[in-house]
Design an enzyme around this catalytic site. Structure first.
Site, PDB file in Angstrom:
ATOM      1  N   ASP A   1       9.116   6.333   0.342  1.00 32.22           N
ATOM      2  CA  ASP A   1       8.090   6.854  -0.566  1.00 32.22           C
ATOM      3  C   ASP A   1       7.940   8.358  -0.352  1.00 32.22           C
ATOM      4  OD1 ASP A   1       7.643   4.238  -1.289  1.00 32.22           O
ATOM      5  OD2 ASP A   1       5.992   3.974   0.134  1.00 32.22           O
TER       6      ASP A   1
HETATM    7  N1  URA Z   1       7.881   0.713   3.169  1.00 28.41           N
HETATM    8  C1  URA Z   1       6.987   1.425   2.464  1.00 28.41           C
HETATM    9  O1  URA Z   1       5.914   0.934   2.114  1.00 28.41           O
HETATM   10  N2  URA Z   1       7.261   2.695   2.183  1.00 28.41           N
HETATM   11  C2  URA Z   1       8.409   3.292   2.555  1.00 28.41           C
HETATM   12  O2  URA Z   1       8.619   4.461   2.258  1.00 28.41           O
HETATM   13  C3  URA Z   1       9.344   2.537   3.288  1.00 28.41           C
HETATM   14  C4  URA Z   1       9.042   1.234   3.579  1.00 28.41           C
END
Ligand code: URA
Length: 247
Positions: free
Chosen positions: A106
């Protein structure tokens, strides 16, 4: 002798321009093979034994590139984006045009991202069938339910009804953060559903306030790489990764 590759493909893959631009460049006498002007771009080149230059500068052919990046927050895990810098933009020393991140973090997640153009390896690392561990360090607001680790082990039912594969959750010992009412955790998952770690905690009524990927299979984030920094993988790391999921 190595695998031969068409001259236009050679130049395009090394980021010299589009296929039609390369055709034009060759027509204008700007491209040489082994020191001799080559007016067309159909010729096949052996990158191991032949030399290609554009405007007098030798262009070396690199078939595969592998980089380990410590992704900072605010950068997107994509190859192109209208509004944000991408993880690929951060690899300033890249030679190939077709690099991409293996899996997505993310925008507000930090940590290890493997960047390569090795599609086969990427596919195998990401496929849940291969059970490649991805470990995250996280900070969760508040306290966890007492049986959180057991629930992670059994698989969590997310808000849309999907059930995750068994995952490992370890609560890290008290620290300054914990004193402020937060909990530090290590989570290991073997799949990569959208926002997976955050959604797993959400299902337990908890909010992740910080997330950082620490490892992917045998590949570990270096302590010395600051957010935004990267390095090429070593031959050993590449072999190890390829050996992790060869079936
Ligand atoms: N899980 C998440 O919620 N976000 C990420 O960026 C990676 C794994």
């Amino acid at each position: 002798m190595g695998e031969k590759i068409r001259l236009d493909k050679y130049l395009v893959e090394m980021g010299m321009g589009t296929r039609s631009q390369m055709k034009e460049a060759a027509k204008n006498g700007r491209v040489r093979v082994n020191g001799i002007v080559e007016k067309g771009t159909e010729r096949k080149i052996d990158p191991d034994s032949e030399r290609v230059s554009l405007d007098g500068k030798e262009i070396f052919y690199v078939k595969m590139e592998y980089y380990l990046l410590n992704k900072p927050q605010g950068v997107v895990s994509a190859t192109e984006d209208k509004f944000h810098k991408t993880v690929v933009d951060l690899i300033e020393g890249r030679q190939r045009k077709d690099l991409f991140p293996v899996g997505r973090l993310d925008i507000d997640t930090e940590g290890l991202v493997l960047i390569t153009n090795d599609g086969e390896l990427a596919h195998r690392l990401l496929s849940p069938r291969h059970h490649v561990d991805k470990q995250y360090y996280g900070v969760v607001a508040g306290e966890l339910p007492k049986d959180a680790a057991r629930q992670f082990r059994q698989g969590i039912t997310l808000s849309d009804g999907t059930v995750t594969m068994p995952a490992q959750l370890t609560e890290l010992p008290d620290s300054d953060l914990a004193a402020k009412g937060n909990t530090q955790v290590l989570v290991t998952i073997q799949e990569g559903k959208f926002h997976q770690v955050k959604r797993m905690f959400e299902a337990l009524g908890c909010k992740v306030v910080y997330l950082k990927r620490m490892s992917m299979g045998p590949l570990k984030l270096d302590r010395t790489l600051k957010p935004g920094e990267y390095r090429a993988l070593t031959e050993e790391e590449i072999k190890e990764l390829q050996g992790t999921c060869h079936t």
